[in-house]
Design an enzyme around this catalytic site. Sequence first.
Site, PDB file in Angstrom:
ATOM      1  N   GLU A   1     -15.841   6.893   6.379  1.00 56.72           N
ATOM      2  CA  GLU A   1     -15.007   6.182   7.355  1.00 56.72           C
ATOM      3  C   GLU A   1     -14.871   7.027   8.614  1.00 56.72           C
ATOM      4  O   GLU A   1     -15.467   8.087   8.715  1.00 56.72           O
ATOM      5  CB  GLU A   1     -13.632   5.876   6.755  1.00 56.72           C
ATOM      6  CG  GLU A   1     -12.857   7.099   6.274  1.00 56.72           C
ATOM      7  CD  GLU A   1     -11.515   6.754   5.628  1.00 56.72           C
ATOM      8  OE1 GLU A   1     -10.914   5.730   5.955  1.00 56.72           O
ATOM      9  OE2 GLU A   1     -11.075   7.558   4.784  1.00 56.72           O
TER      10      GLU A   1
ATOM     11  N   LYS B   1      -2.469   7.106   1.000  1.00 56.44           N
ATOM     12  CA  LYS B   1      -2.223   7.421   2.412  1.00 56.44           C
ATOM     13  C   LYS B   1      -1.134   8.498   2.434  1.00 56.44           C
ATOM     14  O   LYS B   1       0.047   8.206   2.613  1.00 56.44           O
ATOM     15  CB  LYS B   1      -1.833   6.148   3.170  1.00 56.44           C
ATOM     16  CG  LYS B   1      -1.987   6.297   4.670  1.00 56.44           C
ATOM     17  CD  LYS B   1      -1.943   4.957   5.360  1.00 56.44           C
ATOM     18  CE  LYS B   1      -1.790   5.099   6.856  1.00 56.44           C
ATOM     19  NZ  LYS B   1      -2.812   5.882   7.523  1.00 56.44           N
TER      20      LYS B   1
ATOM     21  N   ARG C   1       0.831  -1.213   0.000  1.00 55.92           N
ATOM     22  CA  ARG C   1       0.000   0.000   0.000  1.00 55.92           C
ATOM     23  C   ARG C   1       0.864   1.261   0.000  1.00 55.92           C
ATOM     24  O   ARG C   1       0.540   2.250  -0.660  1.00 55.92           O
ATOM     25  CB  ARG C   1      -0.955  -0.009   1.205  1.00 55.92           C
ATOM     26  CG  ARG C   1      -1.983   1.112   1.140  1.00 55.92           C
ATOM     27  CD  ARG C   1      -3.053   0.995   2.210  1.00 55.92           C
ATOM     28  NE  ARG C   1      -2.505   1.165   3.546  1.00 55.92           N
ATOM     29  CZ  ARG C   1      -3.223   1.030   4.663  1.00 55.92           C
ATOM     30  NH1 ARG C   1      -4.508   0.706   4.595  1.00 55.92           N
ATOM     31  NH2 ARG C   1      -2.670   1.214   5.842  1.00 55.92           N
TER      32      ARG C   1
HETATM   33  N1  PMP Z   1      -8.856   5.121   7.225  1.00 57.82           N
HETATM   34  C1  PMP Z   1      -7.935   6.047   7.512  1.00 57.82           C
HETATM   35  C2  PMP Z   1      -8.191   7.451   7.110  1.00 57.82           C
HETATM   36  C3  PMP Z   1      -6.757   5.686   8.183  1.00 57.82           C
HETATM   37  O1  PMP Z   1      -5.844   6.618   8.474  1.00 57.82           O
HETATM   38  C4  PMP Z   1      -6.568   4.342   8.568  1.00 57.82           C
HETATM   39  C5  PMP Z   1      -5.322   3.946   9.302  1.00 57.82           C
HETATM   40  N2  PMP Z   1      -4.294   3.603   8.432  1.00 57.82           N
HETATM   41  C6  PMP Z   1      -7.556   3.404   8.239  1.00 57.82           C
HETATM   42  C7  PMP Z   1      -8.699   3.836   7.570  1.00 57.82           C
HETATM   43  C8  PMP Z   1      -7.415   1.964   8.603  1.00 57.82           C
HETATM   44  O2  PMP Z   1      -6.444   1.346   7.813  1.00 57.82           O
HETATM   45  P1  PMP Z   1      -5.582   0.121   8.350  1.00 57.82           P
HETATM   46  O3  PMP Z   1      -6.527  -0.874   8.876  1.00 57.82           O
HETATM   47  O4  PMP Z   1      -4.839  -0.344   7.156  1.00 57.82           O
HETATM   48  O5  PMP Z   1      -4.695   0.671   9.407  1.00 57.82           O
END
Ligand code: PMP
Length: 289
Positions: free
Chosen positions: A182, A149, A50
């Site tokens: 989210e 990200k 990612r």
């Molecule tokens: N959404 C956002 C905006 C985030 O910053 C994160 C944390 N990385 C997630 C969702 C969850 O992603 P992950 O489970 O890969 O940590």
Amino acid sequence: MIIYLDGRFVPEEEAKVSVFDHGLLYGDGVFEGIRAYNGRVFRLDEHIARLYDSAKAIDLAVPITKEEMAEAIKETLRKNNLRDAYIRPIVTRGVGDLGLDPRKCEKPTVIVIAVSWGAMYGDLYEMGLRAVCVSVRRTPPESMPPNVKSLNYLNNILAKIEANYRGVDEAIFFDTKGYIAEGSGDNLFVVKDGAIITPPTLNNLRGITRAVVLEIAESMGITLLERNLGYFDLYTADEVFVTGTAAEVGPIREIDGRVIGNGKPGPVTRQLMAAFKTITQKEGSPIDG
Ligand code: PMP
């Protein structure tokens, strides 16, 4: 604390980046948040994939290979004697001038920080979190895909500030079309009539914890639906929970003053929390290997 910085392991005091780094000047860069449990880095390959995809989407060539990145992460853990940790790899556009043109930046800056960090929400995993739907909307994919990200987390920070002022633990984002996106730093799920429902990943980050929870739910034979959700689905859900590397699986007990279910972490959420814990304790890429 020992930090990985551009191929070297240096003490925290020496881990300095230029004020002309475009990561600082413009939020021009990408990052990951990864956890290690019990001497193993959880879903390391997925996080690295990612990170490199995020970099590719912003036309940033990471100057080290994925294998070198994995090794830099593990060596940072070893140098700090960490077996349970939160790990933050960062790749910025690098040092340039005050203009925003990335062509002026000669080489990306690569950083890995690892710290000891336990449960993000402490005793709220037992009690449940309180959340609000915030007025600020998740950056639309047409402008800045939430799947990058990126180091520019201001959209998320604005959501968090709103939740802070309203005295609750987490913010729930909607997108500009009115669908649930989210949390400020995690993905969102609702449980209704025994089925687990989560939005498709166009308006949110394709969370690695989200994928793990979907795998667990599938193995338990729970019905899974990926579809758009609105306010009504939230307020009338039997259970709501968020997932993220930092948050892990976090039950939500109240949204905008509405009590969710019976106001306590529900049975499906509890099952998923337990199964997630089991998986994180036994899976992962060994630090000493
Ligand atoms: N959404 C956002 C905006 C985030 O910053 C994160 C944390 N990385 C997630 C969702 C969850 O992603 P992950 O489970 O890969 O940590």
